[in-house]
Design a protein around this motif. Structure first.
Motif, PDB file in Angstrom:
ATOM      1  N   ASN A   1       0.796  -1.231   0.000  1.00  0.00           N
ATOM      2  CA  ASN A   1       0.000   0.000   0.000  1.00  0.00           C
ATOM      3  C   ASN A   1       0.825   1.276   0.000  1.00  0.00           C
ATOM      4  OD1 ASN A   1      -1.977  -1.922   0.217  1.00  0.00           O
ATOM      5  ND2 ASN A   1      -2.846  -1.150   2.112  1.00  0.00           N
ATOM      6  N   LEU A   2       2.127   1.159   0.285  1.00  0.00           N
ATOM      7  CA  LEU A   2       3.001   2.340   0.319  1.00  0.00           C
ATOM      8  C   LEU A   2       4.146   2.234  -0.687  1.00  0.00           C
ATOM      9  CD1 LEU A   2       3.242   2.787   4.210  1.00  0.00           C
ATOM     10  CD2 LEU A   2       1.812   4.092   2.636  1.00  0.00           C
ATOM     11  N   SER A   3       3.994   1.377  -1.673  1.00  0.00           N
ATOM     12  CA  SER A   3       5.079   1.125  -2.637  1.00  0.00           C
ATOM     13  C   SER A   3       5.594   2.392  -3.302  1.00  0.00           C
ATOM     14  CB  SER A   3       4.593   0.164  -3.735  1.00  0.00           C
ATOM     15  OG  SER A   3       4.182  -1.060  -3.200  1.00  0.00           O
ATOM     16  N   GLY A   4       4.691   3.307  -3.612  1.00  0.00           N
ATOM     17  CA  GLY A   4       5.079   4.508  -4.338  1.00  0.00           C
ATOM     18  C   GLY A   4       6.059   5.390  -3.600  1.00  0.00           C
ATOM     19  N   LYS A   5       6.009   5.378  -2.270  1.00  0.00           N
ATOM     20  CA  LYS A   5       6.919   6.241  -1.495  1.00  0.00           C
ATOM     21  C   LYS A   5       8.371   5.856  -1.738  1.00  0.00           C
ATOM     22  CE  LYS A   5       3.794   7.739   2.127  1.00  0.00           C
ATOM     23  NZ  LYS A   5       3.659   8.030   3.555  1.00  0.00           N
TER      24      LYS A   5
ATOM     25  N   ASN B   1      -3.880  -1.575  -4.753  1.00  0.00           N
ATOM     26  CA  ASN B   1      -3.369  -0.538  -3.850  1.00  0.00           C
ATOM     27  C   ASN B   1      -1.926  -0.151  -4.135  1.00  0.00           C
ATOM     28  OD1 ASN B   1      -5.795  -0.275  -2.444  1.00  0.00           O
ATOM     29  ND2 ASN B   1      -5.277  -1.945  -1.050  1.00  0.00           N
TER      30      ASN B   1
ATOM     31  N   ARG C   1      -2.160   2.319  -6.956  1.00  0.00           N
ATOM     32  CA  ARG C   1      -2.711   3.577  -6.430  1.00  0.00           C
ATOM     33  C   ARG C   1      -1.624   4.377  -5.707  1.00  0.00           C
ATOM     34  NH1 ARG C   1      -6.514   1.555  -3.648  1.00  0.00           N
ATOM     35  NH2 ARG C   1      -8.127   1.783  -5.242  1.00  0.00           N
ATOM     36  N   SER C   2      -0.819   3.689  -4.899  1.00  0.00           N
ATOM     37  CA  SER C   2       0.273   4.349  -4.185  1.00  0.00           C
ATOM     38  C   SER C   2       1.303   4.922  -5.156  1.00  0.00           C
ATOM     39  CB  SER C   2       0.951   3.363  -3.232  1.00  0.00           C
ATOM     40  OG  SER C   2       2.091   3.927  -2.635  1.00  0.00           O
TER      41      SER C   2
ATOM     42  N   GLU D   1      -0.159   8.109  -6.742  1.00  0.00           N
ATOM     43  CA  GLU D   1      -0.203   9.218  -5.774  1.00  0.00           C
ATOM     44  C   GLU D   1       1.184   9.765  -5.492  1.00  0.00           C
ATOM     45  OE1 GLU D   1      -2.178   7.499  -2.419  1.00  0.00           O
ATOM     46  OE2 GLU D   1      -4.179   7.633  -3.335  1.00  0.00           O
ATOM     47  N   SER D   2       2.161   8.892  -5.291  1.00  0.00           N
ATOM     48  CA  SER D   2       3.512   9.336  -4.932  1.00  0.00           C
ATOM     49  C   SER D   2       4.250   9.990  -6.094  1.00  0.00           C
ATOM     50  CB  SER D   2       4.334   8.156  -4.399  1.00  0.00           C
ATOM     51  OG  SER D   2       3.782   7.654  -3.215  1.00  0.00           O
TER      52      SER D   2
END
Length: 197
Positions: free
Chosen positions: A70-74, A116, A119-120, A123-124
């Protein structure tokens, strides 16, 4: 593609508990690409494991975010900032419930479709203009999978030996597709990868 720095990102969840699950097919493929290219993901920074390889006249960063799906993009955003990678030079490999096991599809842009990790990433990065290499894992109610198998448990359950073999077979096509994408552009890459049903 004028820029020579690329990110090839596999999505998954860290830890042995998730290692061979369907949701981690992106991790499985990244590890296999690194092995085939004589490397391993030994660099640990920006909440990711990675390696940087020279191939096909470009520098390719193979990346596995360690932030959970869920936080992969960061994690990926840190690589983008540091190496100044254009968003169109990013390929994200991830599982897809709506395609049969082993089917491949390379697309650019599009919505997250309930994923997700995607999505991450959107967004990131502030953009969805990256490439997505979808790897089919099937879904409950299709093929031999019982329709009452909850989807969340299905994606986090282990792949069968047959599924693992199928994914490993697909890596050769993925490798060829990446070469076409980097050296010739998306048309030939999509023609090859999207023909794998």
């Amino acid at each position: 593609m004028a820029d020579t720095e690329f990110l090839v990102v596999g999505l998954g969840n860290p830890g042995q508990k998730y290692a061979d699950t369907r949701h981690n097919v992106g991790f499985v493929i990244i590890d296999e690409l690194a092995r085939r290219w004589g490397s391993e993901l030994s660099l640990e920074k920006w909440n990711a494991r990675s390696c940087r390889i020279s191939r096909w006249g470009s520098r390719i960063n193979l990346v596995k975010p360690m932030t959970f799906m869920n936080l992969s993009g960061k994690a990926v955003a840190e690589f983008v900032r540091f190496y100044k990678v254009p968003v169109e030079n990013i390929v994200v490999i991830h599982d897809d419930l709506d395609m049969n096991p082993g089917r491949l599809k390379l697309v650019r842009g599009g919505g997250a479709g309930g994923h997700n990790g995607i999505r991450s990433m959107t967004e990131s990065l502030g953009s969805n203009n990256f490439y997505r290499l979808k790897v089919g894992i099937g879904r409950p109610g299709k093929g031999d999978v019982h329709p009452d198998f909850p989807v969340d448990k299905y994606v986090l359950s282990s792949m069968s030996g047959e599924e693992v073999d199928l994914v490993n077979e697909r890596v050769t096509f993925i490798e060829d597709g990446l070469q076409f994408l980097i050296t010739e552009g998306p048309a030939r890459a999509m023609s090859l990868i999207n023909s794998i049903k």
